[in-house]
Design a protein around this motif. Structure first.
Motif, PDB file in Angstrom:
ATOM      1  N   LYS A  77     -14.208   1.222   3.132  1.00  7.67           N
ATOM      2  CA  LYS A  77     -13.671   2.043   2.052  1.00  7.67           C
ATOM      3  C   LYS A  77     -13.645   3.532   2.402  1.00  7.67           C
ATOM      4  O   LYS A  77     -12.678   4.238   2.105  1.00  7.67           O
ATOM      5  N   PHE A 121     -11.956  -0.447  -5.109  1.00  5.44           N
ATOM      6  CA  PHE A 121     -12.156  -1.881  -5.275  1.00  5.44           C
ATOM      7  C   PHE A 121     -11.853  -2.370  -6.695  1.00  5.44           C
ATOM      8  O   PHE A 121     -11.950  -3.565  -6.969  1.00  5.44           O
ATOM      9  N   ASP A 124      -9.091  -4.827  -6.278  1.00  4.82           N
ATOM     10  CA  ASP A 124      -9.364  -6.037  -5.504  1.00  4.82           C
ATOM     11  C   ASP A 124      -8.630  -7.230  -6.125  1.00  4.82           C
ATOM     12  O   ASP A 124      -8.847  -7.582  -7.290  1.00  4.82           O
ATOM     13  N   ASP A 125      -7.782  -7.843  -5.339  1.00  4.73           N
ATOM     14  CA  ASP A 125      -6.973  -8.964  -5.833  1.00  4.73           C
ATOM     15  C   ASP A 125      -7.833 -10.145  -6.264  1.00  4.73           C
ATOM     16  O   ASP A 125      -7.442 -10.924  -7.143  1.00  4.73           O
ATOM     17  N   LEU A 126      -9.014 -10.290  -5.679  1.00  2.00           N
ATOM     18  CA  LEU A 126      -9.861 -11.448  -5.987  1.00  2.00           C
ATOM     19  C   LEU A 126     -10.430 -11.382  -7.401  1.00  2.00           C
ATOM     20  O   LEU A 126     -10.902 -12.396  -7.928  1.00  2.00           O
ATOM     21  N   SER A 156      -0.891  -6.795   1.678  1.00  2.00           N
ATOM     22  CA  SER A 156      -2.292  -6.621   1.340  1.00  2.00           C
ATOM     23  C   SER A 156      -3.029  -5.905   2.462  1.00  2.00           C
ATOM     24  O   SER A 156      -2.574  -5.888   3.609  1.00  2.00           O
ATOM     25  N   ASP A 161     -16.637  -3.176   2.033  1.00  2.00           N
ATOM     26  CA  ASP A 161     -17.581  -2.243   1.425  1.00  2.00           C
ATOM     27  C   ASP A 161     -18.476  -1.668   2.530  1.00  2.00           C
ATOM     28  O   ASP A 161     -18.978  -2.412   3.377  1.00  2.00           O
ATOM     29  N   GLN A 166     -19.051  -6.733   2.420  1.00  2.26           N
ATOM     30  CA  GLN A 166     -18.153  -7.749   1.868  1.00  2.26           C
ATOM     31  C   GLN A 166     -16.725  -7.229   1.900  1.00  2.26           C
ATOM     32  O   GLN A 166     -16.451  -6.084   1.548  1.00  2.26           O
ATOM     33  N   LYS A 167     -15.817  -8.102   2.332  1.00  2.00           N
ATOM     34  CA  LYS A 167     -14.418  -7.711   2.453  1.00  2.00           C
ATOM     35  C   LYS A 167     -13.684  -7.911   1.131  1.00  2.00           C
ATOM     36  O   LYS A 167     -13.890  -8.906   0.436  1.00  2.00           O
ATOM     37  N   LYS A 168     -12.824  -6.953   0.792  1.00  2.00           N
ATOM     38  CA  LYS A 168     -12.015  -6.988  -0.422  1.00  2.00           C
ATOM     39  C   LYS A 168     -10.540  -7.024  -0.018  1.00  2.00           C
ATOM     40  O   LYS A 168     -10.167  -6.507   1.034  1.00  2.00           O
ATOM     41  N   ASP A 359     -16.714 -15.650   1.045  1.00  2.00           N
ATOM     42  CA  ASP A 359     -15.448 -15.140   1.566  1.00  2.00           C
ATOM     43  C   ASP A 359     -14.265 -15.713   0.781  1.00  2.00           C
ATOM     44  O   ASP A 359     -14.324 -16.815   0.237  1.00  2.00           O
ATOM     45  N   PHE A 360     -13.169 -14.967   0.789  1.00  2.00           N
ATOM     46  CA  PHE A 360     -12.001 -15.332  -0.005  1.00  2.00           C
ATOM     47  C   PHE A 360     -11.092 -16.375   0.644  1.00  2.00           C
ATOM     48  O   PHE A 360     -10.229 -16.953  -0.022  1.00  2.00           O
TER      49      PHE A 360
END
Length: 382
Positions: A77, A121, A124-126, A156, A161, A166-168, A359-360
């Protein structure tokens, strides 16, 4: 198809593909009244001859260029915030991303942040953050320098972070580039390791997209053709590159990114934690893990593996033959078969498993993956 001319594809982004296409950048900027872009790249690319030539050509056309290259190889970030500050302070009006996945992800995230100043964040799409991407964004142009992520055609950006690792996912159709200049000549001088790692990243995108559980026949057709092109060209691009092999890898990389809007899977969820925890090159992390992830997916999906094997022109049209092909390909391009060769230790596995299950990517895997499955896969690959 010949490899000595420039083609235009619209899918939906305008793509200028072919040797020398990057030289069209200056005229494109002037045609669109862009004279003050921010160029986002990484520290390595910023030192290369072709990059300096691009900047020199723009300045000759009286285009004022500000370069931002202070980014991590696995973007975080704070990279995006620093880049946005440069954009603001230099009074820029457009953004050009030049580089591999890291540079293009940071560039795309800056494109978002310019007119969306809440916490990054939030988008964040999630967590459904794409609904907050409502404002206009700056004119955005991409120029890939590796054949791997395909980020040049993406919608995307994956940003981690700084503290939790953690990945966003920052996502919106607004984040598509207006135009892509995909010039295989910019990849000709890539060292063998980067060619190998990014090439296996592209193969992972295509294979996982084909297997992903969400139905999307358009993406499946693209993924199979991407797999075919990589099988024809990756070994040569690594060990004895020429324009044809580099061109096939660049278009296959781009195709993988188009295809994986269908989804990814277990391999990416194995790979992402290696990058965030141990700063492993993303392509290398995928490359080592892909044989194990594909082996995990065979049961229940034999028909799809038969199709992959047929696309690879293997004598035996089975999932096991595909796994053997992947191990053999890694050997041919000097990718290790085991995680311990890239710094993973037994004491990392619990933390890696925690990150992997969060994870996504794996929810789109064709079969469910549990935390215990991740532990077993890491242990098997160790």
């Amino acid at each position: 198809m010949t490899f000595d001319k420039i083609y235009q594809y619209n899918f939906p982004t305008a793509i200028r593909f072919g040797a020398g296409s990057s030289k069209e950048l200056g005229d494109y900027l002037l045609k669109n009244y862009i004279v003050d872009p921010l160029v986002v790249t990484d520290t390595t690319v910023a030192q290369l001859g072709f990059f300096k030539e691009i900047i020199h050509d723009l300045k000759k056309k009286n285009i004022s260029v500000e370069v931002f290259h202070n980014i991590h190889k696995n973007p975080v970030k704070s990279d995006v915030y620093r880049g946005t500050e440069v954009y603001d302070m230099a009074g820029r009006k457009a953004i050009i991303g030049i580089g591999g996945g890291a540079a293009l992800d940071v560039a795309r995230a800056i494109v978002l942040r310019v007119n969306h100043r809440d916490d990054l964040f939030k988008y964040d799409d999630l967590i459904g953050g794409d609904v907050y991407v409502t404002n206009d964004v700056p004119h955005f142009i991409t120029i890939p320098t590796t054949a791997g992520t395909g980020s040049e055609v993406g919608r995307s950006a994956i940003i981690a972070d700084d503290e939790t690792h953690q990945k966003k996912i920052l996502f919106s159709p607004k984040l598509l580039a207006r135009i892509v200049f995909a010039d295989p000549l910019l990849t000709m001088e890539l060292p063998p390791f980067i060619t190998a790692a990014t090439g296996m990243d592209a193969l992972t995108h295509n294979m996982e997209a084909y297997l992903a559980k969400m139905p999307h026949p358009l993406c499946e057709g693209i993924a199979l053709e991407g797999i075919s092109l990589i099988s024809q060209s990756l070994e040569k691009a690594v060990n004895n590159p020429d324009l044809e092999s580099r061109s096939k890898m660049l278009i296959a990389s781009l195709m993988g990114a188009v295809a994986f809007q269908k989804g990814l899977g277990v391999v990416h969820s194995l790979a992402h934690p290696l990058s965030s925890l141990l700063d492993t090159h993303h392509g290398l992390a995928n490359a080592v893990n892909i044989p194990y992830g594909m082996e995990f997916n065979i049961e229940g999906f034999d028909d799809k593996f038969t199709r992959i094997a047929r696309t690879l022109e293997l004598k035996e049209e089975t999932g096991e033959a595909v796994v053997k092909y992947l191990f053999d390909l890694n050997s041919k391009i000097n990718i290790p078969h085991k995680l311990n060769a890239i710094g993973v230790k037994q004491e990392h596995i619990e933390t890696l498993a925690d990150l992997a299950i969060a994870d996504f990517a794996h929810p789109n895997n064709p079969k469910p993956v549990s935390r215990e499955d991740f532990k077993e896969l890491y242990s098997k690959a160790l």
